[in-house]
Design a protein around this motif. Structure first.
Motif, PDB file in Angstrom:
ATOM      1  N   ARG A 181       1.860 -10.910  -0.360  1.00 52.22           N
ATOM      2  CA  ARG A 181       1.546 -12.068   0.509  1.00 52.22           C
ATOM      3  C   ARG A 181       0.718 -11.617   1.709  1.00 52.22           C
ATOM      4  O   ARG A 181      -0.229 -12.296   2.114  1.00 52.22           O
ATOM      5  N   LEU A 182       1.064 -10.469   2.265  1.00 54.04           N
ATOM      6  CA  LEU A 182       0.286  -9.944   3.392  1.00 54.04           C
ATOM      7  C   LEU A 182      -1.151  -9.630   2.941  1.00 54.04           C
ATOM      8  O   LEU A 182      -2.120  -9.944   3.639  1.00 54.04           O
ATOM      9  N   GLN A 202     -18.414   6.733  -7.820  1.00 47.12           N
ATOM     10  CA  GLN A 202     -18.044   7.358  -9.091  1.00 47.12           C
ATOM     11  C   GLN A 202     -18.810   6.663 -10.200  1.00 47.12           C
ATOM     12  O   GLN A 202     -18.561   5.502 -10.487  1.00 47.12           O
ATOM     13  N   LYS A 203     -19.766   7.375 -10.779  1.00 42.30           N
ATOM     14  CA  LYS A 203     -20.567   6.833 -11.889  1.00 42.30           C
ATOM     15  C   LYS A 203     -21.132   5.446 -11.576  1.00 42.30           C
ATOM     16  O   LYS A 203     -21.003   4.521 -12.376  1.00 42.30           O
ATOM     17  N   GLY A 204     -21.701   5.318 -10.400  1.00 48.13           N
ATOM     18  CA  GLY A 204     -22.345   4.059 -10.038  1.00 48.13           C
ATOM     19  C   GLY A 204     -21.395   2.960  -9.571  1.00 48.13           C
ATOM     20  O   GLY A 204     -21.830   1.850  -9.270  1.00 48.13           O
ATOM     21  N   ILE A 205     -20.109   3.259  -9.525  1.00 48.68           N
ATOM     22  CA  ILE A 205     -19.133   2.277  -9.030  1.00 48.68           C
ATOM     23  C   ILE A 205     -18.756   2.687  -7.607  1.00 48.68           C
ATOM     24  O   ILE A 205     -18.490   3.862  -7.341  1.00 48.68           O
ATOM     25  N   PHE A 206     -18.729   1.702  -6.710  1.00 51.25           N
ATOM     26  CA  PHE A 206     -18.312   1.989  -5.335  1.00 51.25           C
ATOM     27  C   PHE A 206     -16.791   1.886  -5.255  1.00 51.25           C
ATOM     28  O   PHE A 206     -16.208   0.918  -5.727  1.00 51.25           O
ATOM     29  N   VAL A 207     -16.186   2.919  -4.664  1.00 55.39           N
ATOM     30  CA  VAL A 207     -14.725   2.966  -4.571  1.00 55.39           C
ATOM     31  C   VAL A 207     -14.314   3.052  -3.099  1.00 55.39           C
ATOM     32  O   VAL A 207     -14.747   3.955  -2.380  1.00 55.39           O
ATOM     33  N   MET A 208     -13.506   2.084  -2.665  1.00 64.89           N
ATOM     34  CA  MET A 208     -13.010   2.075  -1.283  1.00 64.89           C
ATOM     35  C   MET A 208     -11.518   2.417  -1.255  1.00 64.89           C
ATOM     36  O   MET A 208     -10.698   1.691  -1.786  1.00 64.89           O
ATOM     37  N   PRO A 209     -11.169   3.560  -0.646  1.00 66.81           N
ATOM     38  CA  PRO A 209      -9.749   3.857  -0.442  1.00 66.81           C
ATOM     39  C   PRO A 209      -9.258   3.185   0.840  1.00 66.81           C
ATOM     40  O   PRO A 209      -9.916   3.273   1.877  1.00 66.81           O
ATOM     41  N   THR A 210      -8.109   2.538   0.730  1.00 68.15           N
ATOM     42  CA  THR A 210      -7.517   1.953   1.942  1.00 68.15           C
ATOM     43  C   THR A 210      -5.991   2.026   1.847  1.00 68.15           C
ATOM     44  O   THR A 210      -5.453   2.555   0.883  1.00 68.15           O
ATOM     45  N   PHE A 211      -5.324   1.508   2.874  1.00 70.82           N
ATOM     46  CA  PHE A 211      -3.860   1.548   2.869  1.00 70.82           C
ATOM     47  C   PHE A 211      -3.279   0.616   1.816  1.00 70.82           C
ATOM     48  O   PHE A 211      -3.929  -0.334   1.380  1.00 70.82           O
ATOM     49  N   HIS A 212      -2.037   0.876   1.485  1.00 74.82           N
ATOM     50  CA  HIS A 212      -1.271  -0.081   0.684  1.00 74.82           C
ATOM     51  C   HIS A 212      -0.739  -1.145   1.645  1.00 74.82           C
ATOM     52  O   HIS A 212      -0.309  -0.798   2.756  1.00 74.82           O
ATOM     53  N   PRO A 213      -0.768  -2.420   1.264  1.00 73.48           N
ATOM     54  CA  PRO A 213      -0.273  -3.432   2.215  1.00 73.48           C
ATOM     55  C   PRO A 213       1.186  -3.206   2.634  1.00 73.48           C
ATOM     56  O   PRO A 213       1.562  -3.600   3.735  1.00 73.48           O
ATOM     57  N   ALA A 214       1.993  -2.545   1.784  1.00 70.33           N
ATOM     58  CA  ALA A 214       3.380  -2.261   2.185  1.00 70.33           C
ATOM     59  C   ALA A 214       3.423  -1.317   3.391  1.00 70.33           C
ATOM     60  O   ALA A 214       4.349  -1.380   4.210  1.00 70.33           O
ATOM     61  N   ALA A 215       2.415  -0.460   3.523  1.00 71.20           N
ATOM     62  CA  ALA A 215       2.347   0.449   4.679  1.00 71.20           C
ATOM     63  C   ALA A 215       2.115  -0.351   5.966  1.00 71.20           C
ATOM     64  O   ALA A 215       2.575   0.046   7.041  1.00 71.20           O
ATOM     65  N   LEU A 216       1.407  -1.482   5.851  1.00 70.29           N
ATOM     66  CA  LEU A 216       1.165  -2.339   7.020  1.00 70.29           C
ATOM     67  C   LEU A 216       2.442  -3.054   7.455  1.00 70.29           C
ATOM     68  O   LEU A 216       2.626  -3.354   8.637  1.00 70.29           O
ATOM     69  N   LEU A 217       3.295  -3.342   6.479  1.00 70.28           N
ATOM     70  CA  LEU A 217       4.576  -3.987   6.814  1.00 70.28           C
ATOM     71  C   LEU A 217       5.444  -3.019   7.613  1.00 70.28           C
ATOM     72  O   LEU A 217       6.147  -3.409   8.532  1.00 70.28           O
ATOM     73  N   ARG A 218       5.355  -1.725   7.252  1.00 69.90           N
ATOM     74  CA  ARG A 218       6.148  -0.714   7.970  1.00 69.90           C
ATOM     75  C   ARG A 218       5.524  -0.365   9.307  1.00 69.90           C
ATOM     76  O   ARG A 218       6.214  -0.040  10.256  1.00 69.90           O
ATOM     77  N   PRO A 274       2.564  -1.998  11.610  1.00 72.39           N
ATOM     78  CA  PRO A 274       1.525  -3.020  11.831  1.00 72.39           C
ATOM     79  C   PRO A 274       0.275  -2.481  12.533  1.00 72.39           C
ATOM     80  O   PRO A 274      -0.778  -3.117  12.472  1.00 72.39           O
ATOM     81  N   SER A 275       0.357  -1.292  13.160  1.00 73.78           N
ATOM     82  CA  SER A 275      -0.841  -0.766  13.832  1.00 73.78           C
ATOM     83  C   SER A 275      -1.925  -0.408  12.807  1.00 73.78           C
ATOM     84  O   SER A 275      -3.087  -0.197  13.164  1.00 73.78           O
ATOM     85  N   LYS A 276      -1.567  -0.344  11.521  1.00 80.01           N
ATOM     86  CA  LYS A 276      -2.575  -0.054  10.476  1.00 80.01           C
ATOM     87  C   LYS A 276      -3.381  -1.303  10.092  1.00 80.01           C
ATOM     88  O   LYS A 276      -4.390  -1.191   9.400  1.00 80.01           O
TER      89      LYS A 276
END
Ligand code: URA
Ligand code: SF4
Length: 184
Positions: free
Chosen positions: A61-62, A145-161, A163-165
């Protein structure tokens, strides 16, 4: 049967790893199967296991609120996980489980043909980008990676723990929105 129906059937019957013992439902994916963006999480949680749909609990939901605030809706993405069955007590999937499940993720990737992949959290980063990458160091930085753009980011559960993320993840997803726009 369509390729998607075949894949869903294969997953539903799968007993390739131990996680099949405790699952209520196999959680394959949701969203637009022709979307330009594929979001990848870790594994189903309790609600996902009960309902058979990924990211519908508190973290989901977040994530929805965050995506909606950037005008990203279900037509823009397909969302799935590294493992399709819930690890007991939401523990991190083992290598054995992640590798056993990987062919289904590859099939999903082949069918969706996304232009952009978003890795949500450390587990997705580990198996999609680099086993040794640190999420805090790598997040927000485009990988290719092979012409695909990959964005690493946080897991939304980490934001629940922690919120400064939130602003950091918002900024990462804003980059995704902008990349998508630049491709149109
Ligand atoms: N966390 C995940 O990684 N995936 C889900 O589907 C739900 C919570
Ligand atoms: Fe099969 Fe993946 Fe479920 Fe393991 S997690 S039983 S490999 S579908």
């Amino acid at each position: 049967m369509t390729e998607w129906e075949e894949l869903i059937q294969k997953c539903t019957k799968c007993k390739k790893c131990e996680l099949h013992n405790s699952r209520k439902n196999v959680v394959v994916g949701r969203g637009n199967v022709n979307a330009p963006v594929m979001l990848i999480g870790e594994g189903p949680g309790e609600q996902e296991d009960i309902q058979g749909i990924p990211f519908i609990g508190a973290a989901g939901r977040l994530l929805d609120v965050l995506l909606n605030s950037l005008m990203l809706g279900e037509k823009d993405y397909y969302i799935t996980n590294i493992v399709k069955c819930r690890p007991p007590s939401n523990r991190i999937p083992t290598d054995e489980e992640a590798y056993a499940c990987m062919p289904y993720l590859r099939d999903q990737f082949t069918l969706v043909k996304p232009k952009i992949i978003v890795c949500l959290g450390a587990t997705a980063v580990k198996y999609i980008i680099d086993r040794k990458a640190k999420i805090t160091a790598i997040r927000g930085n485009w990988q290719e990676q092979k012409g695909i753009f990959v964005m690493p980011t946080f897991h939304p559960a980490a934001l629940l723990r922690d919120p400064s993320k939130k602003p950091l993840m918002f900024s990462d997803m804003k980059s995704v929105r902008e990349k998508l726009e630049s491709m149109k």
